[in-house]
Write a protein that holds these residues in place. Sequence first.
Motif, mmCIF file in Angstrom:
data_model
loop_
_atom_site.group_PDB
_atom_site.id
_atom_site.type_symbol
_atom_site.label_atom_id
_atom_site.label_comp_id
_atom_site.label_asym_id
_atom_site.label_seq_id
_atom_site.Cartn_x
_atom_site.Cartn_y
_atom_site.Cartn_z
ATOM 1 N N VAL A 51 0.827 -1.212 0.000
ATOM 2 C CA VAL A 51 0.000 0.000 0.000
ATOM 3 C C VAL A 51 0.861 1.263 0.000
ATOM 4 O O VAL A 51 0.534 2.255 -0.635
ATOM 5 C CB VAL A 51 -0.993 -0.019 1.187
ATOM 6 N N ARG A 52 1.972 1.224 0.744
ATOM 7 C CA ARG A 52 2.910 2.370 0.756
ATOM 8 C C ARG A 52 4.327 1.857 0.543
ATOM 9 O O ARG A 52 4.640 0.717 0.916
ATOM 10 C CB ARG A 52 2.841 3.115 2.103
ATOM 11 N N TYR A 181 -5.092 6.745 -5.791
ATOM 12 C CA TYR A 181 -3.789 6.549 -5.140
ATOM 13 C C TYR A 181 -3.505 5.092 -4.823
ATOM 14 O O TYR A 181 -2.408 4.751 -4.398
ATOM 15 C CB TYR A 181 -3.751 7.333 -3.806
ATOM 16 N N GLN A 219 -12.341 -5.010 1.724
ATOM 17 C CA GLN A 219 -11.860 -3.655 1.422
ATOM 18 C C GLN A 219 -13.015 -2.666 1.444
ATOM 19 O O GLN A 219 -12.835 -1.489 1.717
ATOM 20 C CB GLN A 219 -11.161 -3.600 0.066
ATOM 21 N N THR A 248 -13.734 -2.695 6.017
ATOM 22 C CA THR A 248 -13.827 -1.271 6.089
ATOM 23 C C THR A 248 -15.058 -0.820 5.307
ATOM 24 O O THR A 248 -15.453 -1.473 4.332
ATOM 25 C CB THR A 248 -12.580 -0.639 5.427
ATOM 26 N N PRO A 275 -13.247 5.545 6.164
ATOM 27 C CA PRO A 275 -12.170 6.514 5.932
ATOM 28 C C PRO A 275 -12.584 7.687 5.042
ATOM 29 O O PRO A 275 -13.116 7.480 3.945
ATOM 30 C CB PRO A 275 -11.092 5.678 5.240
ATOM 31 N N GLN A 277 -10.306 10.135 4.104
ATOM 32 C CA GLN A 277 -9.084 10.360 3.298
ATOM 33 C C GLN A 277 -8.699 11.831 3.172
ATOM 34 O O GLN A 277 -7.530 12.167 3.210
ATOM 35 C CB GLN A 277 -9.158 9.728 1.889
ATOM 36 N N ARG A 289 -12.764 9.475 -4.979
ATOM 37 C CA ARG A 289 -13.490 8.879 -3.854
ATOM 38 C C ARG A 289 -15.003 8.900 -4.076
ATOM 39 O O ARG A 289 -15.757 8.253 -3.357
ATOM 40 C CB ARG A 289 -13.126 9.596 -2.548
ATOM 41 N N ASP A 315 -9.463 7.129 8.101
ATOM 42 C CA ASP A 315 -8.072 7.177 7.614
ATOM 43 C C ASP A 315 -7.926 8.488 6.841
ATOM 44 O O ASP A 315 -8.907 8.960 6.237
ATOM 45 C CB ASP A 315 -7.776 6.069 6.587
ATOM 46 N N ILE A 317 -5.037 10.636 4.117
ATOM 47 C CA ILE A 317 -3.762 10.715 3.401
ATOM 48 C C ILE A 317 -3.402 12.191 3.335
ATOM 49 O O ILE A 317 -4.209 13.002 2.853
ATOM 50 C CB ILE A 317 -3.888 10.139 1.976
ATOM 51 N N PHE A 346 -1.707 8.888 7.094
ATOM 52 C CA PHE A 346 -0.586 8.420 6.271
ATOM 53 C C PHE A 346 -0.090 9.532 5.371
ATOM 54 O O PHE A 346 -0.885 10.326 4.873
ATOM 55 C CB PHE A 346 -1.037 7.251 5.373
ATOM 56 N N LYS A 347 1.233 9.539 5.140
ATOM 57 C CA LYS A 347 1.792 10.463 4.139
ATOM 58 C C LYS A 347 1.584 9.815 2.776
ATOM 59 O O LYS A 347 1.826 8.607 2.625
ATOM 60 C CB LYS A 347 3.297 10.652 4.382
ATOM 61 N N SER A 349 2.048 8.201 -0.623
ATOM 62 C CA SER A 349 3.170 7.465 -1.204
ATOM 63 C C SER A 349 2.773 7.050 -2.629
ATOM 64 O O SER A 349 1.817 6.289 -2.799
ATOM 65 C CB SER A 349 3.423 6.241 -0.310
ATOM 66 N N ARG A 351 2.258 5.135 -5.943
ATOM 67 C CA ARG A 351 2.326 3.711 -6.275
ATOM 68 C C ARG A 351 2.258 3.560 -7.779
ATOM 69 O O ARG A 351 1.236 3.907 -8.390
ATOM 70 C CB ARG A 351 1.148 2.941 -5.629
HETATM 71 N N1 SAM Z 1 -10.338 -0.289 1.649
HETATM 72 C C1 SAM Z 1 -10.073 0.581 2.683
HETATM 73 C C2 SAM Z 1 -10.672 1.939 2.333
HETATM 74 O O1 SAM Z 1 -11.103 2.165 1.269
HETATM 75 O O2 SAM Z 1 -10.685 2.777 3.203
HETATM 76 C C3 SAM Z 1 -8.625 0.666 3.086
HETATM 77 C C4 SAM Z 1 -7.579 0.300 2.111
HETATM 78 S S1 SAM Z 1 -5.914 0.702 2.359
HETATM 79 C C5 SAM Z 1 -5.216 -0.853 2.515
HETATM 80 C C6 SAM Z 1 -5.762 1.396 3.956
HETATM 81 C C7 SAM Z 1 -5.433 2.856 3.941
HETATM 82 O O3 SAM Z 1 -4.158 3.079 3.374
HETATM 83 C C8 SAM Z 1 -6.339 3.721 3.106
HETATM 84 O O4 SAM Z 1 -7.541 4.025 3.761
HETATM 85 C C9 SAM Z 1 -5.508 4.946 2.846
HETATM 86 O O5 SAM Z 1 -5.685 5.919 3.840
HETATM 87 C C10 SAM Z 1 -4.090 4.407 2.905
HETATM 88 N N2 SAM Z 1 -3.444 4.405 1.582
HETATM 89 C C11 SAM Z 1 -3.819 3.696 0.492
HETATM 90 N N3 SAM Z 1 -3.007 3.994 -0.546
HETATM 91 C C12 SAM Z 1 -2.107 4.903 -0.097
HETATM 92 C C13 SAM Z 1 -1.025 5.611 -0.694
HETATM 93 N N4 SAM Z 1 -0.723 5.440 -1.969
HETATM 94 N N5 SAM Z 1 -0.311 6.467 0.083
HETATM 95 C C14 SAM Z 1 -0.622 6.644 1.384
HETATM 96 N N6 SAM Z 1 -1.626 6.021 1.995
HETATM 97 C C15 SAM Z 1 -2.369 5.158 1.265
#
Ligand code: SAM
Length: 461
Positions: A51-52, A181, A219, A248, A275, A277, A289, A315, A317, A346-347, A349, A351
């Motif tokens: 994920v990051r 993202y 997810q 989630t 989340p 975001q 979103r 959550d 970002i 989270f910062k 990142s 991908r």
């Molecule tokens: N499916 C869940 C949702 O939609 O909220 C969570 C999926 S993800 C595995 C968990 C969290 O990682 C996300 O809610 C998001 O905040 C964070 N995340 C996902 N991609 C990211 C990225 N490229 N950079 C930083 N944080 C990221």
Amino acid sequence: MANMKVYFETFGCQMNKLDSEAAAERLLADGFSLADGPDDADVILFNTCSVREHAEERVYSRIGSLKWAKRRRPELLIGVMGCMAQKDGELILRRSPLVDIVCAPRQEAHLAALIAQARNGRRVLALDDLGRRIERRTAPRGVVEVAPCDDGAFERQGAARPSPFQAFVAIMLGCDNFCSYCIVPFVRGPEQSRPAGEIAGEVQRLAASGVCEITLLGQNVNSYAGGLPGLLRRIHDIPGIERIRFVTSHPKDVSDELLAAMAELPKVCEHLHAPAQSGSSSVLERMNRRYTRDQYLGMVERAREIVPGIEIASDFIVGFPGETEEDFQQTVDLVRRAEFNQSYIFKYSPRSGTRAAAMPDDVPDAVKKRRNSELLAVQSEVSARRNRAMHGRALDVLIEGPSKSDAGRLSGRSRGNDIVVARCASAEDASELTGRIVPVKITNSTALTLFGEIEESRPRP
Ligand code: SAM
Ligand code: SF4
């Protein structure tokens, strides 16, 4: 394989923990045993998260730290499973000569055969069709590629049990949302829902073996094919189950019907992880979103109206491409307004392969860090205030065991998923109460923890 000991090291989300347990069970059935630690293992399997970037770097650094162990014991086998395996495939074999096995999610049925091949000196790669589509590169010389298998493992997939009385049960795999993202839809594939009958059967078996709290995993559990409210009702009827959670939730899919089911079904905990975001509509749009800031706040308002006492977690970002200071302040404002009990921050990142990776990553790392700590501080202020408002209230707490910071006290979770630490009279009391739901009167708190006294314990049902 007689006498071979396997050690799993799991990174990332609950789904990975569940996959590690399923893989361990399969290997046990194939004659392997589980090692107590990496030093004791013949095979070390890293179940990974992509994920990051940070999560990936941690895996490479752990693999690198095994260099001396592998020199001392050349027969030690190292494998990489899960999302990184799917995403990077043979690149992992190129980047780390210490790795013998790369195995994508859902290919765990191959593990015993992969280990056997690796034991014979081969480096092996097992991707599924999805991974093969991502991969356009050729494997390094000498690598054996194993054809994908679909053996219906998902339908039979078991549960992860963090304790004898709690279990995580996957109800869905994959994701169709393609937030700009996020790598998940690329490595976990399209959404698939597990049949309700299979899930109910699994929960019945878990209840019969002493589980009282079930967390349904996916997810985006709100888009469960048969309808999440119906599934909650079906599980609610299973004797022995006392608490049901689900994670989630995608905010766009939190329907009034789901909220009504939460309010109506006493075993379903008042806990929603949805989340946000970001608190800026323009960032949310670029994140794909599919809701605005106002729609999100509207969802929070409806949830609080329909489900009294609901605790909402989020959550965020920070530093998404193009996030201005004004966008960020809207996120700060949303955290204050929505009054989450908890936020994971989270910062951003980048991908590769995602839509956002094509946007300039133009927020400097120092700014991402500053926004990260500022948002954490705001959430901490909100959590501390919410927790203070709990003083004097009695909460039902599922006792999980002795507190990590003070073995003389017990730790558990409220229905809203808050951590509660309670004093217990004696060690006998502690073991008697573990796994039971008891009322705790809250007397003190910090931003992260509620503290209290056990009021009286109800007889075990
Ligand atoms: N499916 C869940 C949702 O939609 O909220 C969570 C999926 S993800 C595995 C968990 C969290 O990682 C996300 O809610 C998001 O905040 C964070 N995340 C996902 N991609 C990211 C990225 N490229 N950079 C930083 N944080 C990221
Ligand atoms: Fe990723 Fe969005 Fe799917 Fe969550 S809903 S897994 S953030 S694409």
